[in-house]
Design a protein around this motif. Structure first.
Motif, PDB file in Angstrom:
ATOM      1  N   GLY A  98       0.772  -1.235   0.000  1.00 24.62           N
ATOM      2  CA  GLY A  98       0.000   0.000   0.000  1.00 24.62           C
ATOM      3  C   GLY A  98       0.803   1.284   0.000  1.00 24.62           C
ATOM      4  N   LYS A  99       2.124   1.219  -0.042  1.00 30.09           N
ATOM      5  CA  LYS A  99       2.967   2.422  -0.020  1.00 30.09           C
ATOM      6  C   LYS A  99       3.088   3.017  -1.422  1.00 30.09           C
ATOM      7  CE  LYS A  99       4.566   2.331   4.354  1.00 30.09           C
ATOM      8  NZ  LYS A  99       3.798   1.198   4.894  1.00 30.09           N
ATOM      9  N   ASP A 100       2.979   4.356  -1.520  1.00 30.62           N
ATOM     10  CA  ASP A 100       3.263   5.001  -2.792  1.00 30.62           C
ATOM     11  C   ASP A 100       4.774   5.180  -2.934  1.00 30.62           C
ATOM     12  OD1 ASP A 100       4.054   7.223  -1.280  1.00 30.62           O
ATOM     13  OD2 ASP A 100       2.146   8.268  -1.555  1.00 30.62           O
ATOM     14  N   ARG A 101       5.224   5.791  -4.049  1.00 32.68           N
ATOM     15  CA  ARG A 101       6.664   5.879  -4.320  1.00 32.68           C
ATOM     16  C   ARG A 101       7.404   6.617  -3.220  1.00 32.68           C
ATOM     17  NH1 ARG A 101      10.151   6.851  -9.737  1.00 32.68           N
ATOM     18  NH2 ARG A 101      12.038   7.640  -8.736  1.00 32.68           N
ATOM     19  N   ALA A 102       6.900   7.764  -2.821  1.00 29.06           N
ATOM     20  CA  ALA A 102       7.590   8.562  -1.802  1.00 29.06           C
ATOM     21  C   ALA A 102       7.657   7.806  -0.472  1.00 29.06           C
ATOM     22  CB  ALA A 102       6.889   9.900  -1.624  1.00 29.06           C
ATOM     23  N   GLU A 103       6.536   7.185  -0.092  1.00 27.62           N
ATOM     24  CA  GLU A 103       6.510   6.439   1.172  1.00 27.62           C
ATOM     25  C   GLU A 103       7.448   5.233   1.120  1.00 27.62           C
ATOM     26  OE1 GLU A 103       1.897   7.265   2.567  1.00 27.62           O
ATOM     27  OE2 GLU A 103       2.344   5.648   1.139  1.00 27.62           O
TER      28      GLU A 103
END
Length: 587
Positions: free
Chosen positions: A539-544
């Motif tokens: 569930g993490k986006d690129r930045a996260e």
């Protein structure tokens, strides 16, 4: 009269020529296995022995060169038959001539169940049963098993005579990448070995030149070259070296210090007859010490900043950056500049990772060294290069001031491409390390520091650790490990630190997404991301995900610090900025 007593008379002992190539040249025998002729065509084997004896040789070899292969395959009954008949045929042929019969042992095959020493000793037992006391271990690419063979033989038969002969090319290197001089030195130092030398692969002139610079002390020297070099005519392999030329070189070889001479591939009874006539009245002479050759090279050699830092005990940082798959070098060079400014000590460059073609790692290494002043560590695989091509490449690297290499076996060509592109593996990373180590002592003013890979994620890590120790024995000075992304990998690293002598650079791979983690676990050999880490990316986006990669990589760097001499960071998808953030966080 024994062999030693014969040689004390001061005249050289002349062996026969090549049973194998001479038998294969007989009508209808080209496709047949020579050693089976002891059982299937004994009259032909006897005729060949007699032809060499009538030509003037005073020692013949049993027709048993490849019996070690039979033993490795579990064919003990066949091996016993071949040796028994081979010994009988040779003895019966030699008796009227008063000639010596040597039990012939070819190189022991690399076998998982039996070590070379075991295979040699099994053969010795069978030969001793037949009453033979003279032994020739010939055409050897290494000395694996030779010390054990020698000790075992002299325990069983103290009066036995043992001759050990290595096969070297014109450059003095065996097909296993070992230096002939070093093999000779180690073998000559064994008190149980009576004589040592060289045979096969090279023609008479090249072996003559080779022994002229050989430091041999009082060791009895044996030289048995090929008739020349092979030429394929139609489906036949022919050796064009003439008997007259061969005999002239034999005289020179004896003059250079050989006590035992003979012929290998391509040498016929005519070659031996001509040599016997030429050597008549010739005496064995002890050669003068080899003259020191002038060396046109820089005495001090180059400086190796990466190795000097490691040797001084300072921690180093190496970062891997994949080479481009096209001719646009700008992004790659920009990434290297960024890493240089971040304080990276070396940039490692993969050699066609995953078997896919990319820009040549060695050419890129030279460019980085020359144009950017960056210390490169090019990967060099065993795929697609033979030893000649490898030596040429290494010499070029050294000329360009590149003195560190990472040697790996390399990934095979992907199966989808194998119809058009073939993998070529002539050797493994251990053999390659041995070869490079030999070049360090022979051809280079500045030695290469040899690094290798260590797979911390292997299921059977004890095997990996044993292979790593073998690599150290072959000259490897340090290891770059696969990424530590699990508790098991960390435990394996701790084991490696306790066992290995070389420098260790602990691998760190910043996982940048859940998809990336799954890909690594399923499609990249040697990689393993534990479930605990994989689950954190869901569930993490690129930045996260990048922020998570930063935290995990920083934690791992600190955990592995007590057990490493530096870190080896792998750059995912050319995200150089992420690598610089990790370096800054580590401090």
């Amino acid at each position: 009269m024994g062999v030693k007593a014969y040689l004390k008379q001061g005249k050289p002992l002349l062996f026969d020529g090549a049973m194998g190539t001479y038998f294969a040249a007989r009508p209808g025998r080209a496709a047949e296995r020579c050693e089976l002729a002891n059982l299937e065509h004994p009259e032909e084997v006897s005729a060949i022995h007699r032809a060499y004896l009538e030509a003037g040789c005073r020692a013949i070899k049993t027709n048993t060169f490849s019996v070690g292969v039979d033993l490795a395959q579990g064919k003990h009954a066949l091996a016993r038959q071949i040796i028994a008949e081979g010994a009988r045929l040779a003895r019966e042929a030699a008796e009227p001539f008063g000639a010596f019969v040597f039990a012939d042992l070819g190189p022991a095959p690399q076998d998982k169940e039996h070590s070379p020493a075991e295979l040699y000793c099994l053969q010795l037992d069978l030969f001793l049963e037949q009453g033979l006391t003279c032994f020739l271990a010939e055409t050897l690419p290494t000395d694996d098993g030779i010390p054990e063979l020698a000790r075992y033989l002299k325990r069983r038969c103290p009066d036995a005579f043992l001759l050990v002969s290595f096969a070297v090319g014109a450059d003095g290197v065996t097909r296993e990448g070992a230096l002939g001089r070093e093999l000779f030195r180690r073998t000559a130092a064994l008190t149980e070995v009576d004589a040592a030398g060289f045979n096969c692969i090279s023609g008479p002139l090249h072996l003559l030149r080779y022994i002229e610079g050989l430091e041999r002390g009082d060791t009895l020297l044996s030289v048995m070259p090929n008739a020349g070099y092979p030429t394929v005519v139609g489906r036949r392999t022919l050796y064009k070296g003439t008997p007259d030329y061969f005999s002239r070189r034999m005289v020179q070889i004896v003059g250079a210090g050989a006590s035992i001479v003979g012929g290998c591939c391509g040498t016929t009874p005519e070659h031996i007859a001509c040599a016997a006539r030429a050597l008549e009245g010739t005496s064995i002479r002890c050669p003068a010490a080899p003259a020191e050759k002038a060396r046109l090279r820089v005495e001090a050699g180059d400086v190796n900043p990466l190795w000097e830092k490691l040797r001084s005990g300072k921690r180093v940082v190496a970062v891997e950056l994949d080479p481009p798959a096209d001719d646009d070098l700008a992004p790659f060079l920009e990434g290297v500049r960024t890493l240089r400014e971040a304080g990276v000590d070396a940039v490692t460059i993969a050699d066609c990772p995953v078997g896919r073609p990319r820009a040549d790692s060695s050419l890129l290494a030279c460019k980085l060294k020359r144009e950017l002043g960056v210390e490169p560590l090019p990967h060099m695989t065993c795929r697609d290069r033979n030893l000649n091509a490898t030596k040429a490449l290494l010499l070029g690297l050294s000329m360009e001031g590149v003195h560190n290499v990472l040697l790996i076996t390399g990934d095979p060509i992907p199966s989808t491409d194998r119809d058009e592109v073939k993998s070529v593996f002539n050797f493994n990373s251990r053999k390659l390390a041995r070869y490079v180590s030999g070049l360090n002592g022979e051809s280079l003013s500045t030695p290469f520091q040899i690094f290798a890979a260590l797979n911390l994620n292997a299921r059977n890590f004890s095997v990996q650790l044993r292979l790593a120790q073998e690599k150290e024995e072959c000259g490897v000075a340090g290891f770059l490990t696969q990424p530590v992304l699990s508790r098991e990998a960390l435990e394996h690293l701790i084991q490696a630190r306790a066992v290995l002598k070389g420098k260790l650079l602990g691998g760190i791979f910043p996982v940048v997404s859940h998809r990336n983690a799954c890909f690594l676990n399923n499609e990249i050999s040697g990689m393993y991301v534990c479930d605990e880490i994989v689950s954190q990316y869901v569930g993490k986006d690129r930045a996260e995900a990048e922020e998570l990669a930063l935290r995990i990589s920083t934690r791992i760097a600190r955990e592995i610090q007590p057990y490493t001499d530096g870190i080896y960071l792998m750059t995912p998808f050319r995200r150089v900025e992420l690598i610089t953030k990790i370096l800054k966080a580590i401090g």
